[in-house]
Design a protein around this motif. Structure first.
Motif, short mmCIF file in Angstrom:
data_model
loop_
_atom_site.label_atom_id
_atom_site.label_comp_id
_atom_site.label_asym_id
_atom_site.label_seq_id
_atom_site.Cartn_x
_atom_site.Cartn_y
_atom_site.Cartn_z
N ARG A 128 1.00 -1.23 0.00
CA ARG A 128 0.05 0.05 -0.03
C ARG A 128 1.00 1.02 0.03
N PHE A 129 2.03 1.19 0.68
CA PHE A 129 2.90 2.27 0.77
C PHE A 129 3.55 2.54 -0.87
N ALA A 130 3.86 1.50 -1.56
CA ALA A 130 4.34 1.62 -2.89
C ALA A 130 3.30 2.29 -3.63
N ALA A 131 2.08 1.63 -3.37
CA ALA A 131 0.81 2.47 -4.02
C ALA A 131 0.48 3.74 -3.95
N VAL A 132 0.73 4.36 -2.90
CA VAL A 132 0.56 5.68 -2.32
C VAL A 132 1.57 6.47 -3.15
N GLY A 133 2.70 6.30 -3.15
CA GLY A 133 3.94 6.71 -3.74
C GLY A 133 3.71 6.91 -5.00
N TRP A 134 3.33 5.47 -5.69
CA TRP A 134 3.26 5.84 -7.18
C TRP A 134 2.00 6.43 -7.56
N MET A 135 1.00 6.63 -6.71
CA MET A 135 -0.20 7.30 -7.19
C MET A 135 -0.08 8.91 -6.85
N ALA A 136 0.66 9.26 -5.86
CA ALA A 136 1.19 10.65 -5.92
C ALA A 136 1.92 10.97 -6.99
N CYS A 137 2.80 10.21 -7.81
CA CYS A 137 3.36 10.72 -8.95
C CYS A 137 2.60 10.83 -10.18
N ALA A 138 1.25 10.19 -10.03
CA ALA A 138 0.56 10.38 -11.02
C ALA A 138 -0.26 11.40 -11.36
N LEU A 139 -0.22 12.43 -10.27
CA LEU A 139 -1.06 13.58 -10.33
C LEU A 139 -0.05 14.73 -11.23
N PRO A 140 -0.80 15.66 -11.90
CA PRO A 140 -0.11 16.57 -12.38
C PRO A 140 0.44 17.45 -11.60
N SER A 141 1.77 18.04 -12.12
CA SER A 141 2.36 19.16 -11.11
C SER A 141 1.47 20.42 -11.47
N PRO A 142 1.76 21.47 -10.72
CA PRO A 142 1.46 22.83 -11.02
C PRO A 142 1.97 23.48 -12.51
N GLN A 143 3.19 22.97 -12.51
CA GLN A 143 3.50 23.26 -14.10
C GLN A 143 2.79 22.48 -15.05
N ASP A 144 2.50 21.43 -14.78
CA ASP A 144 1.63 20.68 -15.64
C ASP A 144 0.36 21.44 -16.09
#
Length: 151
Positions: free
Chosen positions: A109-125
């Motif tokens: 679940r910690f790996a899933a949370v870390g991966w999902m956090a990176c799926a979010l577009p950044s403010p620059q995106d």
């Protein structure tokens, strides 16, 4: 959780975020490459802090498209939102193909949370998403020369 489980979870989370950050930037680059738009990937950008400082601040990579006047704005917009595709494997959970990683007791679940956090577009995106037309217009302006021609 025991101290060893906590330490393991922290390491797994850090590794998932590290891999996710690189995958996030490569997702941007994949769209640009498919559309034939020139781009540059800067690894550990941040000349003022060096590689270690850039890595600790989460700046592992940055994709810099080289837009031209012919670059369609929709390509830049798609590239900006492409990291959302990193969440696609979690659609398999909804379809019942794979088990829900958040329902487990392990470090998955910690790996899933870390991966999902990176799926979010950044403010620059999001900035590229909303102002892609301006980026193309600026590239078109850079291509023009307003210098008078010789007599």
């Amino acid at each position: 959780m025991t101290p060893i489980e906590i330490a393991t979870a922290a390491v797994v989370l850090a590794l998932a975020v590290s891999a996710g950050l690189v995958a996030h930037e490569l997702a941007h680059a994949a769209v640009l490459r498919a559309a034939g738009v020139a781009y540059r990937i800067d690894w550990f950008p941040g000349e003022d802090t060096g590689v270690l400082g850039a890595g600790l601040r989460g700046r592992w990579a940055a994709v810099r498209p080289r837009a031209t006047a012919e670059t369609p704005a929709w390509v830049l917009r798609c590239s900006a939102m492409m990291p959302l595709a990193l969440a696609a494997p979690f659609a398999l959970v909804a379809l019942g193909v794979v088990a829900d990683p958040f329902a487990t007791d392990g470090v998955v679940r910690f790996a899933a949370v870390g991966w999902m956090a990176c799926a979010l577009p950044s403010p620059q995106d999001f900035s590229v998403l909303w102002y892609a037309d301006d980026a193309v217009a600026a590239a078109a302006d850079e291509g023009r020369t307003d210098e008078p021609t010789g007599a």
